[in-house]
Design an enzyme around this catalytic site. Structure first.
Site, mmCIF file in Angstrom:
data_model
loop_
_atom_site.group_PDB
_atom_site.id
_atom_site.type_symbol
_atom_site.label_atom_id
_atom_site.label_comp_id
_atom_site.label_asym_id
_atom_site.label_seq_id
_atom_site.Cartn_x
_atom_site.Cartn_y
_atom_site.Cartn_z
ATOM 1 N N ASP A 281 -2.448 -3.237 7.166
ATOM 2 C CA ASP A 281 -2.044 -3.449 5.676
ATOM 3 C C ASP A 281 -2.276 -4.655 5.497
ATOM 4 O O ASP A 281 -2.820 -5.481 6.010
ATOM 5 C CB ASP A 281 -0.658 -3.114 5.672
HETATM 6 C C1 NOJ Z 1 0.139 -3.518 0.502
HETATM 7 C C2 NOJ Z 1 0.589 -1.990 0.679
HETATM 8 O O1 NOJ Z 1 2.037 -1.994 1.526
HETATM 9 C C3 NOJ Z 1 -0.210 -0.908 0.757
HETATM 10 O O2 NOJ Z 1 0.427 0.267 0.770
HETATM 11 C C4 NOJ Z 1 -1.376 -0.890 -0.150
HETATM 12 O O3 NOJ Z 1 -2.257 0.280 0.098
HETATM 13 C C5 NOJ Z 1 -1.936 -2.186 0.286
HETATM 14 N N1 NOJ Z 1 -1.066 -3.204 -0.277
HETATM 15 C C6 NOJ Z 1 -3.396 -2.296 -0.833
HETATM 16 O O4 NOJ Z 1 -3.050 -2.540 -2.231
#
Ligand code: NOJ
Length: 740
Positions: A281
């Protein structure tokens, strides 16, 4: 046998076995030409610069330069045929001309937005959910997007957590079915089809169980609970062909998910034999330093790659650290090869080596810009996601010839807000959004009047608009109040400790109620809110969530009865915040309360009933459904027999309508304690008024299996309650005995 199964799988997902073989060969050939730095480059993902969905540290000039040098494998937040094309051109200047993958959070629609995901789940309609992802994929792929960071299949039992809006709620069975439908929708006929995007199952794992519902927080749970409740949707979507997985921000058992060998290597890649790749993530590799699990970036990179995280999203750690670690002998190059192989395989499967620009197509993009068919679907999906919570004296549906209706509340003329959180493709596009006011007005008879007063803002203490709202209400025959929480109050980093209507909205509602006018309350939210007073005092309540581009039309369709609502809650609604977490499939404890008001040395609060305000699976219709004659083919079963369950469902009211018939079981005694109820099946049934039908379900021992304290997965002989009904509380029960 195994081989035949594999061939079948490959053909289902659109890649023939021979094509796959040549992809394997092509990846091997390419890998053999790549330097260590180029291989590591494939494991690097940066965000574009126009907007960011996390804390950005990239310097645009450096990133562009690195792309040209083959040091970047993927970009997120770059969208549009023109922009993706221009980035792709840079990648093709690199020595080996390896194309970039473009990722994006396509969460509940793309140009056409659909209800927020929790609202979609309230439709309990797998066909609609799959179709919405099909449309999202068709639109997004036309904008050059190869890969969506969805579906989020995190089970969530705590509505304080803002990201409940992005998932399917608290139930593992429902969440699993929906997760699989989403994969089918996104990936369509298979990777390589021009209208398919790669899906990404996130957040692996247990992110939805953040302590206190606070986003990014720790998770503390047994491995049994993890396997039993939180992992099944992930396993199912892996089996359904989800192209990629994403790490979660939390730790599990003291180890951040990003470097958690147990879930990434042992479970996902070994036991489940998963061949896709895992992206971290945003920044989650670097964040292991703050977790206290890695002392510096080098150790973070080492731990993440060894555990099985293949791509580094925005941590800026793999690029600098991995080559060094390999040269020092701390990381075997086979781990880099494996990660690069997984990523390159997907690029081949998407057809990017044959034509890196095949998705960046201005003509297709234009066709999808304001696609009327997609909007039509959005309107239907919106109305089917709404949940009717209360309808005293059948106030709803409203007559289109009601003389004067007043629409009051901060959301009546909202535009962009209707999209809800996570609608990144929508900036500056307000004119296409149907407001609630317009939707209602368009359907009212021309001799009727729709009045409007904002009453208050969604999120401050300003009461200066109350008086005007009260005067407006006084002029009306019926008042529609549109209240809730702001669209940006749920979503990532949007945890709330207070789940009441935000600002002074509840006060406004009480002032309007004093006029004595009949009130229909619409609740706009991305999560279950707490509205005890309204639930007890307002005669009609509809939960509208945030419904997307067509919100106003969908709402009017339900308010005026063109559509008979059939949504059912995918999460339990608490009475107060202090009751959280409250979920239907809890254990019984040694001292269960005998009734909701029992306080006599039992497991209860001294100041609150144990029951929720609205139970899981709850939702009304404009018509009435009657359940009768529940029958079983046997109450004594042996081994692999099948239990056939049947119930008669009649539409006894005055409207045609749909009902979600729900099947629950309880395993009465076990070597580990079992939930008081577990959903095991559901069917959405349409009946004309006056119509009856027998509804049939089947259960086999497979449905009785659970994880014991040593993580064995099996079922046990014993007694089971079989329950069938209209929600998780209102069921008919029959007891059976089933021996091995
Ligand atoms: C953080 C988020 O937790 C995740 O779900 C998302 O896909 C990414 N950022 C990219 O935006």
């Amino acid at each position: 046998m195994k081989k035949r199964y594999l061939l079948l799988l490959l053909s289902v997902f659109g890649i023939s076995a021979s094509a796959q073989k040549s992809i394997d060969q092509r990846v091997s050939e390419l890998l053999s030409k790549m330097t260590l730095e180029e291989k590591v480059g494939q494991l690097v993902q940066y965000s574009g610069f126009e907007y960011a969905t996390g804390p950005q540290n990239s310097n645009s000039a450096t990133v562009l330069d690195e792309i040209k040098k083959g040091k970047v494998g993927s970009m997120l937040n770059v969208m549009g045929a023109e922009e993706t094309r221009s980035f792709q051109k840079l990648a093709l200047q690199s020595r080996l001309k390896i194309p970039l993958l473009f990722g994006q959070d396509v969460i509940h629609g793309y140009r056409t937005t659909f209800p927020v995901n929790l609202g979609q789940a309230a439709s309990w309609d797998l066909g609609l959910i799959e179709k919405s992802e099909r449309i999202a994929a068709t639109e997004a792929s036309a904008y050059g997007i190869h890969w969506t960071f969805a579906p989020m299949v995190d089970i969530a039992r705590d509505p304080r957590w803002g990201r409940v809006m992005e998932g399917s709620g608290e139930d593992t069975y429902l969440g699993t079915q929906i997760g699989v439908a989403r994969i089918k929708g996104f990936q369509g006929k298979g990777l390589g089809s021009l209208d398919a995007v790669m899906a990404c199952a996130k957040h692996f794992a247990a992110y939805g169980a953040a302590v206190g519902g606070r986003d990014y927080n720790s998770v503390d749970m047994s491995l049994r609970q993890l396997n039993e409740t939180y992992l099944p949707p992930f396993k199912a979507v892996a089996e359904a062909g989800a192209a990629t997985f994403m790490n979660s921000f939390n730790d599990i058992n003291g180890i951040p998910a990003t470097a958690n060998k147990y879930i990434l290597r042992n479970l996902l890649k070994d036991q489940w034999n998963y061949k896709g790749f895992v992206v971290s993530d945003w920044g989650s590799i670097g964040e292991m330093i703050a977790h206290g699990y890695a002392k510096d970036k080098t150790e973070a990179a080492e731990k993440a790659i060894l555990a099985g995280s293949d791509m580094d999203m925005e941590s800026h750690v793999y690029m600098t650290e991995l080559p060094k670690l390999v040269k020092e002998g701390k990381v075997d190059v086979k781990f880099i090869d494996d990660a690069a192989r997984r990523i390159l395989t997907k690029k081949f499967e998407m057809g990017l080596f044959d034509d890196p620009f095949r998705f960046s197509n201005e003509k297709r993009q234009k066709e999808q810009l304001n696609n009327q068919e997609n909007r039509k679907f959005g309107r239907e999906f919106g109305s089917k996601s709404m949940v009717l919570l209360k309808n005293q004296n059948n106030i709803l549906p409203l007559s289109k010839s009601t003389k004067t209706i007043a629409l009051i509340g901060p959301f009546g003329k909202e535009t962009t807000a209707n999209h809800g959180f996570w609608s990144v493709a929508f900036k500056d596009d307000n004119q296409r959004i149907i407001t609630q006011f317009d939707g209602i007005k368009n359907q009212l008879d021309k001799h009727s009047t729709l009045l409007y007063a904002k009453g208050c803002n969604a999120d401050d203490q300003d009461r200066s608009m109350f008086a005007e709202a009260v005067e407006t209400a006084k002029k009306a025959d019926v008042v529609i109040m549109t209240l809730g929480e702001g669209h940006a109050m749920s979503g990532e980093a949007k945890s709330r400790s207070n789940l009441h209507f935000s600002g002074v909205q509840e006060e406004l509602l009480k002032e309007i109620a004093k006029t004595g006018k009949p009130i229909v309350l619409m609740v706009n939210a991305g999560r279950p809110l707490v509205f005890d007073w309204a639930a007890d005092n307002i005669p009609a309540i509809v939960y509208t969530w945030w419904l997307g581009t067509e919100a106003g039309n969908s709402i009017a369709d339900v308010l005026f009865g063109t559509v008979n609502p059939a949504g059912k809650l995918p999460m339990t609604f608490p009475r107060t915040e202090g009751q959280i977490p409250v979920y239907y499939n809890h254990y019984n404890t040694g001292r269960p309360a005998k009734n909701p008001t029992d306080r006599n040395y039992v497991s209860a609060y001294i100041d609150l009933d144990n029951t929720p305000k609205f139970p899981f699976g709850y939702g009304l219709s404009y018509t009435q459904f009657k359940y009768s004659d529940m029958t079983l083919n046997s109450s004594d079963l042996k081994g692999n027999q099948t239990l056939n369950i049947s119930v008669n469902l009649s539409n006894t009211g005055s409207y045609d309508g749909e009902e979600v018939v729900q099947l629950y079981i309880r395993d009465l005694f076990g070597k580990v304690v079992r939930p008081v109820k577990e959903l095991k099946g559901f069917q959405k049934i349409f009946l004309k008024k006056g119509e009856s039908r027998n509804i049939n379900f089947k259960l086999t021992p497979e449905d009785l299996k659970f994880f014991d304290d040593e993580l064995n997965y099996d079922w046990e002989s014993g007694e089971f309650d079989i329950m069938i009904g209209t929600n998780s509380q209102d069921v008919q029960t029959k007891r059976i005995n089933w021996v091995k």
